[in-house]
Scaffold this active site. Structure first.
Site, mmCIF file in Angstrom:
data_model
loop_
_atom_site.group_PDB
_atom_site.id
_atom_site.type_symbol
_atom_site.label_atom_id
_atom_site.label_comp_id
_atom_site.label_asym_id
_atom_site.label_seq_id
_atom_site.Cartn_x
_atom_site.Cartn_y
_atom_site.Cartn_z
ATOM 1 N N HIS A 192 9.420 -32.544 -4.329
ATOM 2 C CA HIS A 192 10.437 -33.695 -5.226
ATOM 3 C C HIS A 192 11.461 -32.686 -5.797
ATOM 4 O O HIS A 192 10.999 -31.503 -6.915
ATOM 5 C CB HIS A 192 9.447 -34.476 -6.445
ATOM 6 C CG HIS A 192 10.659 -35.264 -7.081
ATOM 7 N ND1 HIS A 192 10.895 -36.390 -6.413
ATOM 8 C CD2 HIS A 192 11.531 -35.332 -7.925
ATOM 9 C CE1 HIS A 192 11.839 -37.195 -7.161
ATOM 10 N NE2 HIS A 192 11.829 -36.752 -8.232
ATOM 11 N N CYS A 193 11.994 -32.997 -5.657
ATOM 12 C CA CYS A 193 13.655 -32.190 -6.065
ATOM 13 C C CYS A 193 14.154 -32.365 -7.553
ATOM 14 O O CYS A 193 14.740 -33.409 -7.409
ATOM 15 C CB CYS A 193 14.602 -31.798 -4.607
ATOM 16 S SG CYS A 193 16.176 -30.290 -5.367
#
Length: 316
Positions: A192-193
């Site tokens: 998850h950026c």
């Protein structure tokens, strides 16, 4: 009662905002959009600072517009790539199920139409059974078909309970994982950026990689430019510390009043501290003319430094 009445207007305003911008109703998407707005504002502040502190930039832009145009094109390309990547779907499991539902519904409709047309030609009406339809391994309209499709990907004898997400209550295909930030299961979950505000998975991993490639390319160009700028800074720092000009350093043998001066003697130097002070602090609207050093001054500057000279800060 007063507090409840006081809070109602804010709730009405928030509900209206959610109706106009549905994406703000989701806390995850709301925080994601807040991050995007902050990053865009940071970029705009950086560009504005360039034009604000560099007073000659507007003049240079009018004189050589291609230089600033290339920078603005790269700036716009970076923002576009950022929004394209952050707005892309990483490939959610629920979306895969929904796509499977649509494909199976289309397949069923086509199969039903073809069989009805064939039976009408023969004078018979045949209704196909649900279990006899081909292609039922495609993710279907119910959970059973999806579970069967996914469980066929695991070793024989595996239980669906072992691969069921405790949050989405959906059987996860191999390489998928539930993201607690997006609150969804993602196909081929990578990470998850935080900067993009979305997951990186099967649907947008390629875009994420291209974003990194563009950033690396821009950083490589900036590093090359930084090397030249660093060398230029070191060179002019040396000139400032010795009170020289580029012309005097390069054309020393051709300047009449510097021909007889040894190479390691700086005739106009007054010490490192005074040179820095005169260069940075004593500049004013009044022009100063420096006289040529006398022979005695040149002889004193040509003497090698001793231990006492270092203690007395002769070089400064």
């Amino acid at each position: 009662m007063t507090m409840v009445g006081f809070c109602r207007p804010s709730e009405q305003v928030s509900q209206r905002c959610f109706q106009i911008f549905p994406c703000l109703s989701d806390p995850v998407r709301r925080s994601s959009w807040g991050l995007k707005v902050a990053l865009v504002a940071l970029h705009l502040i950086f560009v504005g600072a360039l034009f604000l502190f560099d007073r000659d930039l507007i003049y240079k832009t009018r004189k050589e517009p291609w230089y600033t145009a290339i920078y603005l094109v790269l700036f716009a390309a970076t923002l576009i790539q950022y929004f394209v990547t952050s707005g892309s779907s990483p490939g959610y499991v629920l979306d895969a199920m929904r796509a499977g539902n649509e494909s199976q519904a289309t397949f069923r409709e086509a199969t039903k139409t073809s069989k009805q047309s064939a039976s009408s030609k023969n004078g018979n009406m045949i209704t196909p059974l649900e279990g006899q339809q081909p292609g039922r391994n495609i993710p279907g309209t119910n959970t059973t078909s999806w579970v069967k499709l996914v469980m066929d990907m695991y070793p024989h004898g595996s239980s669906s309970r072992n691969w069921t997400c405790t949050y989405c209550n959906v059987v996860q295909p191999p390489r998928s994982k539930h993201c607690h930030d997006c609150d969804k299961c993602v196909l081929q979950f990578d990470h998850h950026c935080v900067w993009l505000g979305t997951c990186i998975g099967q649907g947008n991993h390629c875009r994420f990689w291209w974003k990194d490639a563009v950033v690396i390319l821009l950083l490589a160009i900036l590093c090359i430019s930084l090397i030249f700028l660093l060398l230029l800074l070191l060179f002019h720092s040396y000139l400032v510390l010795t009170n020289q000009t580029t012309y005097e350093l390069v054309r020393r043998r051709r300047i009449t009043y510097l021909r007889g001066v040894p190479d390691r003697v700086y005739p106009f130097s007054r010490g490192i501290c005074r040179n820095i002070y005169n260069f940075c602090c004593s500049r004013s609207s009044v022009y100063t003319i420096e006289p040529l050093p006398t022979a005695d001054e040149l002889e004193a500057k040509a003497k090698p430094y001793t231990f006492l000279d270092v203690i007395s800060c002769r070089c400064c």
